[in-house]
Design a protein around this motif. Structure first.
Motif, mmCIF file in Angstrom:
data_model
loop_
_atom_site.group_PDB
_atom_site.id
_atom_site.type_symbol
_atom_site.label_atom_id
_atom_site.label_comp_id
_atom_site.label_asym_id
_atom_site.label_seq_id
_atom_site.Cartn_x
_atom_site.Cartn_y
_atom_site.Cartn_z
ATOM 1 N N LEU A 1 34.754 37.650 42.437
ATOM 2 C CA LEU A 1 34.323 37.788 41.044
ATOM 3 C C LEU A 1 35.521 37.921 40.108
ATOM 4 C CD1 LEU A 1 31.290 40.197 41.474
ATOM 5 C CD2 LEU A 1 31.197 37.838 40.665
ATOM 6 N N LEU A 2 36.474 38.774 40.473
ATOM 7 C CA LEU A 2 37.652 38.965 39.628
ATOM 8 C C LEU A 2 38.372 37.646 39.386
ATOM 9 C CD1 LEU A 2 39.563 42.221 40.683
ATOM 10 C CD2 LEU A 2 38.419 41.729 38.526
ATOM 11 N N LYS A 3 38.493 36.856 40.439
ATOM 12 C CA LYS A 3 39.206 35.580 40.334
ATOM 13 C C LYS A 3 38.534 34.650 39.332
ATOM 14 C CE LYS A 3 42.511 32.898 42.024
ATOM 15 N NZ LYS A 3 43.946 33.245 41.950
ATOM 16 N N GLN A 4 37.222 34.764 39.172
ATOM 17 C CA GLN A 4 36.475 33.867 38.300
ATOM 18 C C GLN A 4 36.469 34.323 36.838
ATOM 19 O OE1 GLN A 4 32.626 33.879 40.134
ATOM 20 N NE2 GLN A 4 33.278 32.668 41.908
ATOM 21 N N TRP A 5 36.805 35.586 36.608
ATOM 22 C CA TRP A 5 36.753 36.128 35.261
ATOM 23 C C TRP A 5 37.988 35.726 34.453
ATOM 24 C CZ3 TRP A 5 34.927 41.899 36.120
ATOM 25 C CH2 TRP A 5 33.599 41.868 36.541
ATOM 26 N N GLU A 6 37.883 35.905 33.146
ATOM 27 C CA GLU A 6 39.029 35.668 32.267
ATOM 28 C C GLU A 6 40.203 36.553 32.688
ATOM 29 O OE1 GLU A 6 40.123 35.947 27.489
ATOM 30 O OE2 GLU A 6 38.140 36.500 28.225
ATOM 31 N N LEU A 7 41.393 35.966 32.734
ATOM 32 C CA LEU A 7 42.604 36.683 33.173
ATOM 33 C C LEU A 7 42.452 37.213 34.600
ATOM 34 C CD1 LEU A 7 43.411 38.727 29.923
ATOM 35 C CD2 LEU A 7 44.356 36.528 30.628
ATOM 36 N N GLY A 8 41.769 36.434 35.440
ATOM 37 C CA GLY A 8 41.475 36.887 36.795
ATOM 38 C C GLY A 8 42.695 37.321 37.582
ATOM 39 N N VAL B 1 35.818 46.450 39.638
ATOM 40 C CA VAL B 1 34.973 45.368 39.133
ATOM 41 C C VAL B 1 33.728 45.914 38.442
ATOM 42 C CG1 VAL B 1 33.481 43.464 39.852
ATOM 43 C CG2 VAL B 1 35.792 43.630 40.751
ATOM 44 N N VAL B 2 33.100 46.909 39.043
ATOM 45 C CA VAL B 2 31.902 47.499 38.435
ATOM 46 C C VAL B 2 32.237 48.116 37.076
ATOM 47 C CG1 VAL B 2 30.194 49.350 38.656
ATOM 48 C CG2 VAL B 2 30.690 47.881 40.613
ATOM 49 N N LEU B 3 33.358 48.806 36.996
ATOM 50 C CA LEU B 3 33.753 49.420 35.724
ATOM 51 C C LEU B 3 34.027 48.362 34.655
ATOM 52 C CD1 LEU B 3 36.100 52.290 36.965
ATOM 53 C CD2 LEU B 3 33.791 52.510 36.046
ATOM 54 N N LEU B 4 34.698 47.268 35.037
ATOM 55 C CA LEU B 4 34.953 46.200 34.079
ATOM 56 C C LEU B 4 33.649 45.556 33.628
ATOM 57 C CD1 LEU B 4 38.096 44.367 35.541
ATOM 58 C CD2 LEU B 4 37.974 45.870 33.559
ATOM 59 N N TRP B 5 32.715 45.401 34.559
ATOM 60 C CA TRP B 5 31.414 44.815 34.213
ATOM 61 C C TRP B 5 30.672 45.714 33.231
ATOM 62 C CZ3 TRP B 5 26.515 46.825 35.900
ATOM 63 C CH2 TRP B 5 25.431 46.042 35.481
ATOM 64 N N GLY C 1 31.686 45.269 29.862
ATOM 65 C CA GLY C 1 31.382 43.979 29.278
ATOM 66 C C GLY C 1 32.428 42.916 29.486
ATOM 67 N N TRP C 2 33.286 43.107 30.512
ATOM 68 C CA TRP C 2 34.378 42.159 30.712
ATOM 69 C C TRP C 2 33.890 40.844 31.296
ATOM 70 C CZ3 TRP C 2 39.584 43.117 29.494
ATOM 71 C CH2 TRP C 2 40.464 42.088 29.842
ATOM 72 N N GLY C 3 33.020 40.910 32.299
ATOM 73 C CA GLY C 3 32.567 39.696 32.959
ATOM 74 C C GLY C 3 31.154 39.850 33.480
ATOM 75 N N ALA C 4 30.608 38.767 34.002
ATOM 76 C CA ALA C 4 29.235 38.758 34.501
ATOM 77 C C ALA C 4 29.228 38.865 36.021
ATOM 78 C CB ALA C 4 28.522 37.483 34.079
ATOM 79 N N LEU C 5 28.222 39.564 36.535
ATOM 80 C CA LEU C 5 28.065 39.668 37.990
ATOM 81 C C LEU C 5 27.137 38.576 38.485
ATOM 82 C CD1 LEU C 5 27.738 43.511 38.571
ATOM 83 C CD2 LEU C 5 29.774 42.093 38.646
#
Length: 271
Positions: A127-134, A260-264, A267-271
């Motif tokens: 998931l992290l890899k797929q997010w902005e600034l992964g 990852v849960v905290l970033l989600w 509102g950082w990225g979608a799960l």
């Protein structure tokens, strides 16, 4: 021993850099999956299985499950929920060891615990890899954990008196934990000021960093707890001078899903 550690690190560092930051998509998933599979092979030993067929079979099962998860990304939120619940439970198990060992469910239960540790950490990295600034996010969580480890080592060595979890890891102290936590918080503060975060963003970042570091310590102690229960010093000898794969990633397996849960939640990225 030092020479071995340096040689192993010199070989692994470029491999890690290429794997974590240059690979994308399926290639990245396979690379992380290989690391997780090796960790699974080691975990089976910590669960009490010394037979190679059983250990290889457990690693193969983990690979199959990773393949299914890659094909079914909709399961990611559920898997991360499992991770959060597990690390809450692990905190209790670590603090109450050795009495808590009766709650593991024996060797079979220990293998299930291994799945709750290894699968979500793989999923979280995907998931992290797929997010902005992964790539930067992956680097950020690693720096948080590594800085905490370094800070804990030096502060514990200098000031350590009160044992953190003597039944699990006699070498760790409360002073080391505090020193490691402060090191990571200072780094977070510097980054926040440099990037111009608002006061609210800075406070949330500091709270999040503290939680990630705290749970990374639980990840470390959890592996130590299972190694102590099975009577082994290192998870394996795959990495000369460094022990095994789990010895190197134990803190990250806890920190990354929570990160990852905290970033989600932020509102950082979608799960």
């Amino acid at each position: 021993m030092l020479k071995q550690r340096i040689i192993t690190a010199a070989i692994l560092l470029p491999i890690a850099i290429i794997g974590f930051f240059l690979l994308e998509g399926l290639a990245f998933a396979v690379f992380i999956g290989l690391v997780v599979a090796l960790g699974a092979w080691e975990w089976a030993r910590m669960a009490g299985f010394t037979s190679q067929p059983v250990r290889v079979g457990y690693a193969a099962l983990v690979v199959i499950l990773l393949g299914l998860l890659y094909q079914l990304p909709g399961l990611a939120p559920w898997l991360l929920a499992v991770a959060v619940l597990w690390w809450m439970a692990a905190t209790y198990l670590v603090l109450t060891y050795p009495q808590s060992s009766r709650l593991w469910g024996g060797a079979g239960g220990s293998l299930l615990i291994g799945l709750a540790i290894l699968l979500p950490s793989w999923q979280a990295l995907i998931l992290l890899k797929q997010w902005e600034l992964g790539n930067w996010l992956i680097l950020a969580v690693m720096i948080l954990v590594w800085a905490a480890d370094i800070g804990a080592y030096f502060s514990g060595k200098t000031f350590g008196k009160r044992k953190l979890a003597p039944q699990v890891s006699p070498g760790k102290s409360w002073e080391g934990l505090i020193g490691g936590l402060l090191t990571s918080l200072v780094i977070t503060l510097v980054v926040g000021v440099y990037r111009g975060w608002s006061a609210r963003e800075l406070i949330l970042a500091l709270l999040g960093a503290a939680l990630v570091v705290a749970i990374s310590v639980i990840g470390d102690l959890t592996e130590s707890m299972f190694k102590r229960s099975s009577g082994i010093k290192d998870s394996s000898q795959l990495l000369p001078g460094h022990g095994g794969v789990m010895d190197r990633i134990d803190s990250l397996t806890a920190a990354i899903p929570v990160f990852v849960v905290l970033l989600w939640l932020a509102g950082w990225g979608a799960l």
